[in-house]
Design a protein around this motif. Sequence first.
Motif, PDB file in Angstrom:
ATOM      1  N   VAL A 145     -50.864  51.767  42.672  1.00 22.29           N
ATOM      2  CA  VAL A 145     -49.919  52.860  42.436  1.00 22.29           C
ATOM      3  C   VAL A 145     -48.547  52.297  42.063  1.00 22.29           C
ATOM      4  CG1 VAL A 145     -48.708  54.804  43.507  1.00 22.29           C
ATOM      5  CG2 VAL A 145     -51.152  54.459  43.947  1.00 22.29           C
ATOM      6  N   ALA A 146     -48.088  51.310  42.816  1.00 23.61           N
ATOM      7  CA  ALA A 146     -46.767  50.715  42.547  1.00 23.61           C
ATOM      8  C   ALA A 146     -46.747  49.992  41.209  1.00 23.61           C
ATOM      9  CB  ALA A 146     -46.387  49.766  43.682  1.00 23.61           C
ATOM     10  N   MET A 147     -47.814  49.259  40.902  1.00 28.19           N
ATOM     11  CA  MET A 147     -47.867  48.556  39.617  1.00 28.19           C
ATOM     12  C   MET A 147     -47.957  49.544  38.455  1.00 28.19           C
ATOM     13  SD  MET A 147     -50.139  45.130  40.281  1.00 28.19           S
ATOM     14  CE  MET A 147     -51.411  45.852  41.327  1.00 28.19           C
ATOM     15  N   ALA A 148     -48.672  50.648  38.642  1.00 21.79           N
ATOM     16  CA  ALA A 148     -48.752  51.675  37.596  1.00 21.79           C
ATOM     17  C   ALA A 148     -47.377  52.290  37.358  1.00 21.79           C
ATOM     18  CB  ALA A 148     -49.773  52.742  37.974  1.00 21.79           C
ATOM     19  N   ALA A 149     -46.621  52.507  38.429  1.00 21.75           N
ATOM     20  CA  ALA A 149     -45.261  53.044  38.268  1.00 21.75           C
ATOM     21  C   ALA A 149     -44.391  52.055  37.480  1.00 21.75           C
ATOM     22  CB  ALA A 149     -44.649  53.339  39.630  1.00 21.75           C
ATOM     23  N   ALA A 150     -44.485  50.776  37.826  1.00 19.92           N
ATOM     24  CA  ALA A 150     -43.695  49.759  37.118  1.00 19.92           C
ATOM     25  C   ALA A 150     -44.131  49.659  35.657  1.00 19.92           C
ATOM     26  CB  ALA A 150     -43.851  48.408  37.809  1.00 19.92           C
ATOM     27  N   GLN A 151     -45.433  49.710  35.421  1.00 19.25           N
ATOM     28  CA  GLN A 151     -45.948  49.628  34.059  1.00 19.25           C
ATOM     29  C   GLN A 151     -45.524  50.850  33.250  1.00 19.25           C
ATOM     30  OE1 GLN A 151     -47.798  46.708  33.508  1.00 19.25           O
ATOM     31  NE2 GLN A 151     -47.408  47.201  31.378  1.00 19.25           N
ATOM     32  N   THR A 152     -45.465  52.003  33.900  1.00 19.24           N
ATOM     33  CA  THR A 152     -45.019  53.228  33.220  1.00 19.24           C
ATOM     34  C   THR A 152     -43.563  53.109  32.806  1.00 19.24           C
ATOM     35  OG1 THR A 152     -46.637  54.529  34.453  1.00 19.24           O
ATOM     36  CG2 THR A 152     -44.809  55.736  33.458  1.00 19.24           C
ATOM     37  N   VAL A 153     -42.739  52.509  33.661  1.00 18.38           N
ATOM     38  CA  VAL A 153     -41.330  52.281  33.307  1.00 18.38           C
ATOM     39  C   VAL A 153     -41.250  51.441  32.034  1.00 18.38           C
ATOM     40  CG1 VAL A 153     -39.224  51.073  34.025  1.00 18.38           C
ATOM     41  CG2 VAL A 153     -40.415  52.561  35.633  1.00 18.38           C
ATOM     42  N   LEU A 154     -42.056  50.375  31.972  1.00 11.97           N
ATOM     43  CA  LEU A 154     -42.037  49.525  30.779  1.00 11.97           C
ATOM     44  C   LEU A 154     -42.579  50.256  29.551  1.00 11.97           C
ATOM     45  CD1 LEU A 154     -43.192  46.075  32.218  1.00 11.97           C
ATOM     46  CD2 LEU A 154     -40.872  46.916  31.818  1.00 11.97           C
ATOM     47  N   LEU A 155     -43.589  51.104  29.749  1.00 11.81           N
ATOM     48  CA  LEU A 155     -44.143  51.888  28.642  1.00 11.81           C
ATOM     49  C   LEU A 155     -43.090  52.826  28.072  1.00 11.81           C
ATOM     50  CD1 LEU A 155     -46.468  52.901  26.851  1.00 11.81           C
ATOM     51  CD2 LEU A 155     -47.113  54.423  28.744  1.00 11.81           C
ATOM     52  N   VAL A 156     -42.366  53.502  28.950  1.00  8.89           N
ATOM     53  CA  VAL A 156     -41.310  54.428  28.493  1.00  8.89           C
ATOM     54  C   VAL A 156     -40.237  53.662  27.738  1.00  8.89           C
ATOM     55  CG1 VAL A 156     -39.466  55.958  29.289  1.00  8.89           C
ATOM     56  CG2 VAL A 156     -41.774  56.148  30.263  1.00  8.89           C
ATOM     57  N   LYS A 157     -39.864  52.477  28.226  1.00 12.11           N
ATOM     58  CA  LYS A 157     -38.857  51.657  27.524  1.00 12.11           C
ATOM     59  C   LYS A 157     -39.368  51.249  26.150  1.00 12.11           C
ATOM     60  CE  LYS A 157     -36.379  49.708  31.455  1.00 12.11           C
ATOM     61  NZ  LYS A 157     -36.052  48.478  32.206  1.00 12.11           N
ATOM     62  N   ALA A 158     -40.650  50.879  26.079  1.00 13.81           N
ATOM     63  CA  ALA A 158     -41.225  50.468  24.795  1.00 13.81           C
ATOM     64  C   ALA A 158     -41.255  51.629  23.811  1.00 13.81           C
ATOM     65  CB  ALA A 158     -42.631  49.913  25.009  1.00 13.81           C
ATOM     66  N   LEU A 159     -41.559  52.824  24.295  1.00 14.08           N
ATOM     67  CA  LEU A 159     -41.597  54.000  23.422  1.00 14.08           C
ATOM     68  C   LEU A 159     -40.206  54.382  22.922  1.00 14.08           C
ATOM     69  CD1 LEU A 159     -44.230  56.165  25.320  1.00 14.08           C
ATOM     70  CD2 LEU A 159     -44.497  55.107  23.057  1.00 14.08           C
ATOM     71  N   ARG A 160     -39.191  54.139  23.728  1.00 16.63           N
ATOM     72  CA  ARG A 160     -37.817  54.496  23.330  1.00 16.63           C
ATOM     73  C   ARG A 160     -37.225  53.524  22.324  1.00 16.63           C
ATOM     74  NH1 ARG A 160     -35.363  56.361  29.153  1.00 16.63           N
ATOM     75  NH2 ARG A 160     -36.417  58.374  29.195  1.00 16.63           N
ATOM     76  N   ARG A 161     -37.769  52.312  22.272  1.00 14.15           N
ATOM     77  CA  ARG A 161     -37.243  51.327  21.320  1.00 14.15           C
ATOM     78  C   ARG A 161     -37.602  51.678  19.906  1.00 14.15           C
ATOM     79  NH1 ARG A 161     -39.817  46.707  23.714  1.00 14.15           N
ATOM     80  NH2 ARG A 161     -39.324  47.149  25.831  1.00 14.15           N
TER      81      ARG A 161
END
Length: 161
Positions: A145-161
Amino acid sequence: MEVDGEHGGYRPQGLIARLLWLASGILLLVITGLVLYATFARYFFAAAPIWSEDVPRVLFIWLTFLAAPVAILAGLNIRVGLVIERLPPRAAKASEVAMHLVVLAMLGVLFWWSLPILRLRWGGTMMTTGWTNAVFILPLTLGCVAMAAAQTVLLVKALRR
């Protein structure tokens, strides 16, 4: 995460990342102390505590899954950057987004299949400590769960770039 120029390490950003970082450091110190104590007792008194193998092992598993989300946020996961760096910007972004989605899918599968094992292990207890056997699997379930949350943060950052 930011690189700390003075110390050469990482400084976690955000309250949860800092708490996980701190808990990981404390667990590392506790594990070290317990192993030193058990070794000292074994070799100087010929009487190692009965829990001397199980408790450090359980704490190490918890340490691993507490530190993993912080490592993900710091970008310390293994990847082959050489290929992505040579791609055109749109293809590189698509590749990065795909990588995050694959990791999220893998974490979802791990989480899903950890639940029956967690239920199964919850019923038994460790002979040496009396703790539930679930302490070996619970960090995986919570860590997913914690790793999925962290990975989601990185996914959102990648999508915003």
